[in-house]
Design a protein around this motif. Structure first.
Motif, PDB file in Angstrom:
ATOM      1  N   THR A   1      33.434  54.279 -26.681  1.00 34.91           N
ATOM      2  CA  THR A   1      34.401  53.946 -25.284  1.00 34.91           C
ATOM      3  C   THR A   1      33.592  54.647 -24.897  1.00 34.91           C
ATOM      4  O   THR A   1      33.043  55.950 -24.561  1.00 34.91           O
ATOM      5  CB  THR A   1      35.570  53.912 -25.462  1.00 34.91           C
ATOM      6  OG1 THR A   1      36.046  53.002 -26.759  1.00 34.91           O
ATOM      7  CG2 THR A   1      36.301  53.633 -24.398  1.00 34.91           C
ATOM      8  N   VAL A   2      32.967  54.723 -23.209  1.00 38.37           N
ATOM      9  CA  VAL A   2      32.389  55.090 -22.375  1.00 38.37           C
ATOM     10  C   VAL A   2      32.965  54.850 -20.886  1.00 38.37           C
ATOM     11  O   VAL A   2      33.404  53.335 -20.686  1.00 38.37           O
ATOM     12  CB  VAL A   2      31.042  55.417 -22.063  1.00 38.37           C
ATOM     13  CG1 VAL A   2      30.284  54.939 -23.583  1.00 38.37           C
ATOM     14  CG2 VAL A   2      30.312  53.173 -21.594  1.00 38.37           C
ATOM     15  N   THR A   3      32.906  55.998 -19.593  1.00 39.23           N
ATOM     16  CA  THR A   3      34.189  55.240 -18.451  1.00 39.23           C
ATOM     17  C   THR A   3      32.939  55.933 -17.873  1.00 39.23           C
ATOM     18  O   THR A   3      31.952  56.880 -17.871  1.00 39.23           O
ATOM     19  CB  THR A   3      34.807  56.271 -18.132  1.00 39.23           C
ATOM     20  OG1 THR A   3      35.536  55.916 -19.409  1.00 39.23           O
ATOM     21  CG2 THR A   3      35.669  55.991 -16.857  1.00 39.23           C
ATOM     22  N   VAL A   4      31.997  54.794 -16.812  1.00 36.67           N
ATOM     23  CA  VAL A   4      31.098  55.281 -16.164  1.00 36.67           C
ATOM     24  C   VAL A   4      31.870  55.032 -14.653  1.00 36.67           C
ATOM     25  O   VAL A   4      32.354  54.212 -14.349  1.00 36.67           O
ATOM     26  CB  VAL A   4      29.772  54.132 -16.231  1.00 36.67           C
ATOM     27  CG1 VAL A   4      29.616  55.066 -17.351  1.00 36.67           C
ATOM     28  CG2 VAL A   4      30.150  52.872 -16.437  1.00 36.67           C
ATOM     29  N   MET A   5      31.001  55.101 -13.685  1.00 35.25           N
ATOM     30  CA  MET A   5      31.353  54.437 -12.292  1.00 35.25           C
ATOM     31  C   MET A   5      30.320  54.475 -11.373  1.00 35.25           C
ATOM     32  O   MET A   5      29.214  55.451 -11.487  1.00 35.25           O
ATOM     33  CB  MET A   5      32.662  55.947 -11.339  1.00 35.25           C
ATOM     34  CG  MET A   5      33.873  56.580 -12.218  1.00 35.25           C
ATOM     35  SD  MET A   5      34.726  58.022 -12.059  1.00 35.25           S
ATOM     36  CE  MET A   5      35.801  57.974 -13.556  1.00 35.25           C
TER      37      MET A   5
ATOM     38  N   VAL B   1      32.483  50.872  -5.099  1.00 34.16           N
ATOM     39  CA  VAL B   1      32.730  51.659  -6.087  1.00 34.16           C
ATOM     40  C   VAL B   1      33.857  51.265  -7.401  1.00 34.16           C
ATOM     41  O   VAL B   1      34.661  50.948  -6.568  1.00 34.16           O
ATOM     42  CB  VAL B   1      32.955  52.855  -5.052  1.00 34.16           C
ATOM     43  CG1 VAL B   1      33.314  53.900  -6.036  1.00 34.16           C
ATOM     44  CG2 VAL B   1      32.005  53.130  -4.144  1.00 34.16           C
ATOM     45  N   VAL B   2      33.055  51.910  -8.394  1.00 30.40           N
ATOM     46  CA  VAL B   2      35.006  51.267  -9.370  1.00 30.40           C
ATOM     47  C   VAL B   2      33.883  51.809 -10.128  1.00 30.40           C
ATOM     48  O   VAL B   2      33.105  52.901 -10.457  1.00 30.40           O
ATOM     49  CB  VAL B   2      34.293  49.677 -10.088  1.00 30.40           C
ATOM     50  CG1 VAL B   2      33.747  48.301  -8.807  1.00 30.40           C
ATOM     51  CG2 VAL B   2      32.575  49.485 -10.112  1.00 30.40           C
ATOM     52  N   ALA B   3      35.445  51.917 -11.184  1.00 27.61           N
ATOM     53  CA  ALA B   3      35.238  52.498 -12.454  1.00 27.61           C
ATOM     54  C   ALA B   3      35.247  52.375 -13.430  1.00 27.61           C
ATOM     55  O   ALA B   3      35.831  50.545 -13.889  1.00 27.61           O
ATOM     56  CB  ALA B   3      35.892  53.947 -12.682  1.00 27.61           C
ATOM     57  N   ILE B   4      34.647  52.037 -14.732  1.00 27.04           N
ATOM     58  CA  ILE B   4      34.391  51.230 -16.167  1.00 27.04           C
ATOM     59  C   ILE B   4      34.882  51.517 -17.212  1.00 27.04           C
ATOM     60  O   ILE B   4      33.922  52.345 -17.306  1.00 27.04           O
ATOM     61  CB  ILE B   4      33.595  50.096 -15.358  1.00 27.04           C
ATOM     62  CG1 ILE B   4      33.116  49.215 -14.838  1.00 27.04           C
ATOM     63  CG2 ILE B   4      32.853  49.584 -16.979  1.00 27.04           C
ATOM     64  CD1 ILE B   4      32.066  48.297 -13.965  1.00 27.04           C
ATOM     65  N   THR B   5      35.769  51.308 -17.405  1.00 29.67           N
ATOM     66  CA  THR B   5      35.571  51.768 -19.110  1.00 29.67           C
ATOM     67  C   THR B   5      35.457  50.688 -20.323  1.00 29.67           C
ATOM     68  O   THR B   5      35.567  49.387 -19.936  1.00 29.67           O
ATOM     69  CB  THR B   5      37.151  52.674 -19.217  1.00 29.67           C
ATOM     70  OG1 THR B   5      37.030  53.267 -18.633  1.00 29.67           O
ATOM     71  CG2 THR B   5      37.577  52.902 -21.063  1.00 29.67           C
TER      72      THR B   5
ATOM     73  N   TYR C   1      26.537  59.087 -17.174  1.00 26.93           N
ATOM     74  CA  TYR C   1      26.192  58.931 -16.471  1.00 26.93           C
ATOM     75  C   TYR C   1      25.915  57.322 -16.718  1.00 26.93           C
ATOM     76  O   TYR C   1      25.395  57.157 -17.357  1.00 26.93           O
ATOM     77  CB  TYR C   1      25.414  59.117 -15.434  1.00 26.93           C
ATOM     78  CG  TYR C   1      25.419  60.965 -14.733  1.00 26.93           C
ATOM     79  CD1 TYR C   1      26.208  60.667 -13.025  1.00 26.93           C
ATOM     80  CD2 TYR C   1      25.917  62.252 -15.296  1.00 26.93           C
ATOM     81  CE1 TYR C   1      26.371  60.961 -12.236  1.00 26.93           C
ATOM     82  CE2 TYR C   1      26.319  62.296 -14.784  1.00 26.93           C
ATOM     83  CZ  TYR C   1      26.802  62.269 -13.188  1.00 26.93           C
ATOM     84  OH  TYR C   1      26.806  63.896 -12.290  1.00 26.93           O
ATOM     85  N   CYS C   2      25.410  56.443 -15.364  1.00 25.32           N
ATOM     86  CA  CYS C   2      24.469  54.624 -16.072  1.00 25.32           C
ATOM     87  C   CYS C   2      23.750  55.455 -16.781  1.00 25.32           C
ATOM     88  O   CYS C   2      23.727  54.044 -17.164  1.00 25.32           O
ATOM     89  CB  CYS C   2      25.124  54.237 -14.818  1.00 25.32           C
ATOM     90  SG  CYS C   2      26.226  53.456 -13.746  1.00 25.32           S
ATOM     91  N   GLY C   3      22.613  55.719 -16.065  1.00 26.82           N
ATOM     92  CA  GLY C   3      21.015  55.947 -17.068  1.00 26.82           C
ATOM     93  C   GLY C   3      21.184  56.223 -18.153  1.00 26.82           C
ATOM     94  O   GLY C   3      20.013  56.337 -18.382  1.00 26.82           O
ATOM     95  N   GLU C   4      21.648  57.428 -18.044  1.00 27.73           N
ATOM     96  CA  GLU C   4      21.713  57.779 -19.616  1.00 27.73           C
ATOM     97  C   GLU C   4      22.362  57.514 -21.441  1.00 27.73           C
ATOM     98  O   GLU C   4      21.932  57.707 -22.202  1.00 27.73           O
ATOM     99  CB  GLU C   4      22.445  59.362 -19.310  1.00 27.73           C
ATOM    100  CG  GLU C   4      24.100  59.236 -19.110  1.00 27.73           C
ATOM    101  CD  GLU C   4      24.639  60.510 -19.483  1.00 27.73           C
ATOM    102  OE1 GLU C   4      23.946  61.639 -19.081  1.00 27.73           O
ATOM    103  OE2 GLU C   4      25.962  60.508 -19.499  1.00 27.73           O
ATOM    104  N   ILE C   5      23.336  55.935 -20.749  1.00 24.23           N
ATOM    105  CA  ILE C   5      23.884  55.281 -21.605  1.00 24.23           C
ATOM    106  C   ILE C   5      22.530  54.819 -22.612  1.00 24.23           C
ATOM    107  O   ILE C   5      22.069  53.663 -21.800  1.00 24.23           O
ATOM    108  CB  ILE C   5      24.429  54.326 -21.933  1.00 24.23           C
ATOM    109  CG1 ILE C   5      25.693  55.654 -20.376  1.00 24.23           C
ATOM    110  CG2 ILE C   5      24.860  53.748 -22.093  1.00 24.23           C
ATOM    111  CD1 ILE C   5      27.096  54.330 -20.107  1.00 24.23           C
ATOM    112  N   ASN C   6      22.092  54.632 -23.659  1.00 18.06           N
ATOM    113  CA  ASN C   6      21.163  53.679 -24.582  1.00 18.06           C
ATOM    114  C   ASN C   6      22.037  53.116 -26.147  1.00 18.06           C
ATOM    115  O   ASN C   6      23.393  53.629 -26.086  1.00 18.06           O
ATOM    116  CB  ASN C   6      20.221  54.941 -24.606  1.00 18.06           C
ATOM    117  CG  ASN C   6      20.255  56.425 -25.128  1.00 18.06           C
ATOM    118  OD1 ASN C   6      21.210  56.294 -26.438  1.00 18.06           O
ATOM    119  ND2 ASN C   6      20.122  57.339 -24.654  1.00 18.06           N
ATOM    120  N   ALA C   7      20.822  53.193 -26.743  1.00 16.08           N
ATOM    121  CA  ALA C   7      21.729  52.509 -28.288  1.00 16.08           C
ATOM    122  C   ALA C   7      22.266  53.996 -29.004  1.00 16.08           C
ATOM    123  O   ALA C   7      22.832  53.112 -29.227  1.00 16.08           O
ATOM    124  CB  ALA C   7      20.713  51.926 -28.844  1.00 16.08           C
TER     125      ALA C   7
END
Length: 578
Positions: free
Chosen positions: A25-29, A68-72, A13-19
């Motif tokens: 490599t992640v995929t967020v939507m 609405v997008v999916a980004i890797t 999820y977007c809000g859980e990504i940190n340093a």
């Protein structure tokens, strides 16, 4: 048009990504929250229900807000000068390797970040309004609270049991929402105002501890803390009395506030009787975070020439008031507003006495009372220079209701610090309420509430004095819910119905199945229903229940989004026999 998710899965999820994710490599939507083009790079801030994260790509893209997008891509560290300390994910960004547009969006009627959007617009496009982070946080909190309730009650031996949505209509209480029956034309179901009779029958059935997060429906005029459909934490216990329910509710509230807000509540909540609450605060749901308690000055002004006071006392009423401490400088317009507020509660008006800082005394009733008498009245309120005394004379019922409202209005003007959560139990409400229009008594809550045993002889001689074994839980001046010990003896229940004007035939017609159940061994039982929506409203400091219900109604009980209620076809009406 939009692409599919084929072969693609969200990893974070977007809000859980940190340093700690740097190099991964992640995929967020989610939804495009913001787009910026800068020096050949496109920066897209992506939003989902957990928060936002910035992504960067050198590829040209046509995406814009609310696509609405999916980004890797790879999580990379931002340079020190580009760290955004106001953004929880501001230390990192995602270097895009693939972007899929899952759904395009037209320009919305308002932006998710917009403030001050008209309520009707927000509710018409509720699906956009609910994308706002503050709204998402409300419903995450609501979810946590509901799960905490379920966990506490389950751990304490309660069973969650659903009761019917289509029931028989009852003549007591608020107006029912009715549902016509196709198979029994001319007959109607009612939507439950609460599962009252059903949960009592569950006690008769041997389920000694029941609960449900029950949907309830009442066709009544709306206000900020009322909706036509709402959710009730419904609880019932067998072989129990008042203290058992109160202790259970205290434990449940303590668990919820600790789990959700990390707030520690007192082990026991204060208690006062309905009579004490009305005498001190003029309200059966008083906000006890501040003083301004009512004071009865009837004896001080008895025999005066002021007809408003004299007439009220001659007719068995009273003269009471409050000391709005420190409010002597309240503008006349604001005092006039309080007078109008009192009038909305059927009072004829308010008299007032001010004690300016210079030691003088002023009053709207100075031509009826000399300064010495005015100071005697002020002394009853322990008033001092800088205080404002507001007085009301009428029947006790009108005086209580008017001053209870004025007390709250004065506190708001003074800007008192009303932080915190102040719980209170109000007990022993009147069992019956007299209607002058109908010239009869009605059950104050419902006809299944047990009277205080020593008051039973008064039922025929002084019914208005009969107290009930009932209790309300109050928080910060709001009634969270009410409950009572129920009548479990068939003879007493029939006596109550008879007193309320039901013949044996009408009682059987309206409550026959319930009275039949009472013949077959009923355990003593009691319970409570607490408004989940109202609890969440107070926990989130919301202005209205509309802010904590996903799809609420407006003041005329309509839905701007779905346009309910709507007309139906003649064919549907014919099929229903209407």
């Amino acid at each position: 048009m939009g692409e599919s998710l084929k072969g693609l899965k969200r990893t974070h999820y977007c809000g859980e990504i940190n340093a700690s994710h740097i190099g991964q490599t992640v995929t967020v939507m989610g939804w495009v929250n913001k787009r910026r083009d800068l020096s050949g790079f496109v920066f897209i801030v992506l939003r989902d229900r957990t928060g936002i994260v910035q992504t960067v790509t050198s590829e040209k893209t046509a995406v814009r807000g609310e696509f609405v997008v999916a980004i890797t891509g790879e999580v990379i560290a931002r340079t020190p000068e580009n760290v955004n300390k106001n953004m929880p994910t501001g230390e990192i960004e995602i270097d895009v390797s693939e972007m899929r547009v899952l759904s395009e969006a037209e320009v919305p009627p308002f932006q998710v970040a917009d403030e001050g959007v008209a309520l009707d617009t927000r509710l018409k496009y509720r699906y956009i309004d609910l994308r706002r982070p503050e709204m998402q946080r409300v419903f995450e909190l609501r979810h946590k609270a509901a799960q905490s309730v379920r966990a506490f009650l389950s751990e304490n031996g309660f069973l969650e049991i659903e009761t019917p949505m289509l029931i028989n209509s009852s003549p007591e209480g608020a107006r029912d929402y009715l549902v016509p029956s196709r198979t029994h034309q001319g007959s109607f179901y009612a939507l439950p105002q609460s599962p009252q009779q059903m949960k009592q029958i569950l006690m008769v059935s041997g389920f000694d501890k029941y609960f449900q997060l029950a949907r309830c429906f009442r066709d009544e005029d709306l206000r900020a803390d009322r909706q036509p459909e709402f959710t009730q934490i419904d609880v019932e216990m067998s072989f129990a009395e008042e203290d058992d329910v109160l202790e259970m509710a205290e434990g449940m509230m303590s668990r919820v506030f600790k789990d959700v807000l990390d707030v520690n509540l007192p082990e026991k909540f204060p208690r006062m009787t309905w009579h004490e609450a009305m005498e001190r605060f003029g309200s059966d749901k008083p906000d006890t975070r501040f003083g301004m308690e009512l004071c009865d000055i009837s004896d001080v002004v008895r025999g005066c020439d002021f007809q408003v006071f004299a007439g009220a006392l001659e007719n068995g009423g009273s003269v009471r008031g409050i000391n709005a401490e420190g409010c002597a400088a309240m503008p006349r317009k604001r005092i006039d507003d309080l007078v109008e507020l009192a009038r909305t509660h059927k009072a004829k008006g308010l008299a007032w006495i001010t004690l300016p800082e210079d030691g003088s005394i002023k009053s709207t009733i100075s031509k009826f009372f000399d300064d010495d008498k005015l100071r005697e009245i002020a002394a009853k309120f322990n008033a001092k220079p800088g205080d404002l005394i507001l007085l009301c004379a009428d029947t006790n019922k009108i005086v209580f209701e008017a001053l209870g409202a004025v007390r709250t209005g004065a506190a708001k003007w003074k800007g008192l610090n009303l932080d915190g959560f102040d719980f209170l139990w109000v007990t022993k409400f009147p069992l019956l309420e007299y209607s002058p229009e109908d010239e009869r008594f009605y059950a104050s809550t419902h006809p299944f509430t047990s009277p205080v045993e020593e008051d039973l002889p008064l039922l025929e001689t002084d019914p208005g004095a009969v107290r009930s074994r009932s209790y309300d839980l109050v928080l910060n001046g709001y009634e969270l819910g009410s409950g009572s010990v129920r009548i479990h003896q068939n003879e007493l229940q029939n006596r109550m119905f008879e007193f309320l004007g039901f013949t044996a035939e009408s009682a059987a017609e309206n409550f026959g199945y319930f009275l039949e159940a009472l013949k077959y061994g009923v355990p003593p039982h009691c319970g409570i229903g607490l408004g989940l929506d109202r609890i969440i409203m107070i926990m989130t400091d919301a202005d209205s229940l509309r802010e904590v219900i996903a799809f609420p109604k407006v003041k005329d009980a309509s839905c701007p989004m779905t346009h309910a209620p709507n007309e139906v076809s003649a064919e549907q009406l014919l099929e229903l026999g209407l």
